[in-house]
Each structure stands twice: as C-alpha cells, then as structure tokens.
Design a protein around this motif. Structure first.
Motif: not given
Length: 301
Positions: A19-43
């Motif tokens: 996740i830190r590499e994403v913030a460092a290497q990309f200009e406009k990232p987004v986290l796709l969020f469904s409200g499911g357990k996996d995306s909640i874990t990502l948050v």
C-alpha cells in the motif's frame, strides 16, 4: 489461550509495504471498496500504513443496485466514522445510458455489468492505480495475477504478458492510458483474513454472521428471498433458515450457507473445518470454467 498470529503478522507487513508503494509510485490511486470483509481489511491496513495521517486516497464503490442492504449501511457508517472520501458510481446509470444491457431470467445478475461502470469511473477520475481485495486462493484466474497487475488503455488484462515480481520489487511504471490493479492481500487466504479480523477486532456487516432469513433452494444453493432482486420460480418454496454469507456480492449471484456461527471465533472455526471454497456460493463463477478469467480480460477487477 494465546492466539497464534505468527502467519498473519508477516502478511500484514507485506500488505502495508504494498500500500505504501502504491502511494509512492502512483499519482492518483483509489481503493475499491465493496463493504465486504476483504475491502474492510484493506481499509484497516491502509490506516496502519499511513497512521497518524489519514488514508491519502479515496474509496470507490461500483454500486450494482443489487447489493445487500446490510452492506450498504455498513459502508456509509464506516466512511462517516473514519472521515474518508467515498466515490460511488452506479451500474444503473450505465444501463440507463445504453452502455450495458440488463440481464433477465433465473440466473440474471448485474455482477459482470460492473466492468463498464468501473472502466468509465477510472477514466473519469484518471485513476492510475486501483487497490482491491482479491486473493489468489479465491479462484484459479486470480491465482495467475501479479500484485501489480497492468491493464492496457482499454482496461484489459493479458494473463500471458505479466511482469515478473522478484524479491518484492514492484514495478509501477506504466504508459499513457494504462493503469494498474493492486492486490495487497493477494497472498492471504480466507482464514488469514478472518484471523486478522478477529485479532484486530474489526467490525464487519452483520450479514457475515448467522441470522434467520427467508430463503429458498435452487441448484443445491440457498438464496435470499427478502427482496425483489433475486429471481424466484413459483414452485421454489420460501422457508426460514439460519444462514450466513461467506462472501458478499450481488444478491442475485451470492448464495448463503447454513451456519450457526454468530461471532468471529465461531466463524474462524467454521472456516478451519470447511472443505469448500467461499466462492462456491457465487453463481457468477459457475457460468463457465473460465468465467472469472474472461471477465478479468475484459476489465473486471
């Protein structure tokens, strides 16, 4: 009894690094969020990655309009509690604009229609990296994919032309028009996710726990009948059953499982004892042997 977290901790460290590499290497990232357990874990992982600062990119939900109400309510409560930016784009708009056609019949689902809405949203906001909660253990097509998975300017995935990822080296260089799908928990299993939720005491939607629900049987699977979204034949008898959902997708393509697991510890034990994949209750994966891979090639997450 002391819980064994020896396997979860390295996975957490790896995910935070990604996740830190994403913030460092990309200009406009987004986290796709469904409200499911996996995306909640990502948050939760993203919170840890940038603490004490806030998560530096928005969340985006591609809303099919056929989501479980419990999931949508949880989504809205979570982003409000954490003060996060949430972008919502609706499949219904893609249908109304004539970009996709609504399916009909007993196996109709909007799940595959999300692809068009997602690709339009990526183009609208010029996102160059989309973070998602897919895991390699879920499905064989997902097992093929890299952590940094490049999509071409049409949003398509070429499974035969992927970059090597050696020694944790993540290459985020992309050409104009390309974007990257990022999978920080790619190496986790379903049990890893639940063990992490238990350890971190993460709140999740009630639909994941055993509850009494109006359901009917079709093709050996248990379907919710609490709404008008799920097609039901007249001869398909509605009965109350004690069920829970192992995965949360569209109501029209996600079946329940019989369960009395009413808390995290019980769910973890149930997963340990299970011999069936969580996506065994997803009818959209059963349309063909290569259903998921074909959707991914077209731009599905």
């Amino acid at each position: 009894m002391t819980k064994d977290t020896s396997k979860v901790n390295p996975l957490e460290n790896e995910a935070i690094y990604i996740i830190r590499e994403v913030a460092a290497q990309f200009e406009k990232p987004v986290l796709l969020f469904s409200g499911g357990k996996d995306s909640i874990t990502l948050v939760r992982l993203a919170q840890k990655a940038f603490y004490p600062a806030k998560i530096p990119f928005p969340l985006m939900h591609i809303d099919t309009g056929h989501n479980f109400p419990e999931t949508i309510a949880f989504r809205d409560a979570l982003v409000k509690e954490l003060g996060l930016e949430l972008i919502v784009r609706n499949v219904q708009d893609s249908i109304d604009e004539g970009k996709v056609k609504e399916e009909s019949g007993r196996y109709a689902s909007r799940n595959s229609l999300q692809t068009t809405t997602l690709l339009d949203a990526i183009e609208e906001f010029k996102f160059d990296a989309c973070i998602g909660g897919a895991r390699r253990d879920e499905e064989k097509a997902r097992a093929k994919e890299r952590i940094f998975s490049v999509r071409d300017d049409f949003g398509q995935w070429d499974e035969k032309n992927q970059r090597p990822e050696l020694f944790d080296m993540l290459n985020g260089q992309i050409n104009l028009g390309q974007n990257v799908r990022v999978f920080p928990i790619s190496n986790w299993t379903e049990l890893d996710v639940w063990s992490y939720i238990e350890r971190e005491n993460i709140e999740i939607p009630s639909i994941y726990f055993a509850h009494t629900r109006e359901t009917f049987l079709r093709d050996g699977l248990i379907w919710s009948s609490d709404d008008e979204v799920v097609y039901r034949d007249e001869n398909e008898l509605v009965e109350e059953r004690l069920v829970r959902f192992r995965t949360v997708g569209d109501m029209s393509c996600t079946a329940a499982v019989l369960s009395d697991a009413a808390d995290i510890a019980s769910v973890v034990q149930e997963i340990r004892d299970s011999t069936i994949s969580e996506r065994g209750a997803r009818i959209d994966d059963k349309r063909s042997e290569a259903a998921m891979e074909k959707r991914k090639q077209q731009g599905y997450f």
